[in-house]
Motif scaffolding. Structure first.
Motif: not given
Length: 336
Positions: A124, A142-143, A179, A183, A206, A208, A270-271
């Protein structure tokens, strides 16, 4: 002269790996292009005050998106189909009822042999902005850490393309917005406007927060990464991850939070989750939380750049194998 030729011939026979550079795996060569220095240079820009904490829908977040887009442009990595010059415009609705206009940033490296199968790599691009005191949340870990890791991975794959070593499958580099608002950018991609068919998306990797160490771990060695989700939908994905780590990187793969019923609920936070809910196998790479999580003290000077390099190389090697193996990874029978 005869003696010299015999000597050289003997060296070639005894030590072929030393002299025959072409025997080195291409994956190793391109992974080595991912360096601490380049990760650090990118992050010192991306997590600087210039972007004002990258809060979704703000000028600072748009400047961050433009930074990412410029990186891909400068390296001739193509915009994803259906984007507006790398941007996927999104209108997002928060749980509080706010409407935010923002953009995901999406690029693609097309596969040479199986271009209609896709691996999506995500991080993100947003963070939480500026507080009431005017202090900036730079979000280095982050991130920012995941963002610059994707950029380095994309650059390594583009170098492979230039050298005739391009991937068999297509790789989508998806930088999602919103995010921190729930998200939202990844949910927009999967639920409203997938730029590539989800049924042909074989995996999502992913990242993060991958630049720090978790102070709560019993083992203080930072050469680890938490993996979440790797074996939930596909045993193949989990096995590939384990194998490439053993062969190329040798990090400790820590599954402390891998259980989807873990009380921290990281699997849902998270995504990758929006891909997993669509039966797309995922790996979530995560270093755990720390005292600077969502604080103005999450700054670039606290990143462990040597560890960030190794984690990024692990993700690169996993992606390389997924993109180049003969067979598509299989879903577990219970989710097919």
């Amino acid at each position: 002269m005869i003696f010299f030729r015999v000597f050289i011939f003997s060296i070639l026979i005894l030590f072929p790996a030393v002299t025959l550079g072409q025997e080195v795996s291409p994956a190793v060569k391109y992974a080595q292009s991912i360096t601490q220095q380049e990760l650090k240079e990118l992050l010192y820009v991306y997590a600087s005050d210039y972007f004002k904490g990258r809060d979704t829908g703000t000028k600072g977040q748009r400047l961050a998106a433009d930074f990412i887009r410029s990186f891909y442009r400068d390296r001739a990595i193509e915009p994803a189909e259906g984007t507006e010059d790398y941007y996927q415009p999104v209108t997002l609705f928060t749980r509080r009822g706010d409407t935010l206009v923002s953009e995901n940033v999406v690029s693609v490296i097309k596969g040479d042999e199986i271009p209609d199968e896709y691996i999506v790599v995500t991080a993100h691009l947003d963070h939480i902005g500026v507080n009431e005191k005017g202090e900036i949340y730079n979000g280095a870990d982050d991130d920012g850490s995941g963002t610059v890791a994707i950029l380095e991975i994309a650059e390594a794959f583009q170098q492979a393309v230039k050298n005739g070593d391009g991937p068999k499958r297509s790789i989508i580099f998806l930088h999602v917005t919103g995010e921190e608002k729930g998200l939202l950018g990844s949910g927009y991609y999967t639920d409203k406007e997938p730029l590539y068919p989800l049924e042909d998306t074989i995996a999502n990797l992913n990242m993060d927060m991958i630049g720090r160490s978790d102070p709560k771990r019993e083992n203080p060695d930072p050469n680890y990464i938490y993996l979440i989700g790797s074996d939930i939908l596909s045993q193949d994905l989990h096995d590939i991850s384990e194998a490439v780590n053993k062969e190329f990187v040798s990090l400790e793969l820590d599954y402390t939070y891998a259980d989807i019923n873990d009380p921290n609920r990281f699997y849902y936070r998270s995504d990758h989750f929006h891909f997993a809910k669509n039966n797309i196998p995922v790996i979530f790479y995560f270093n755990g939380t720390h005292e600077d999580y969502h604080q103005v003290t999450d700054t670039v000077d606290k990143i462990l750049y040597d560890v960030l390099q190794r984690r990024t190389q692990l993700i690169f090697h996993t992606l390389w194998e997924l993109a180049n193996r003969e067979d598509r990874i299989r879903l577990k029978e219970s989710v097919e």
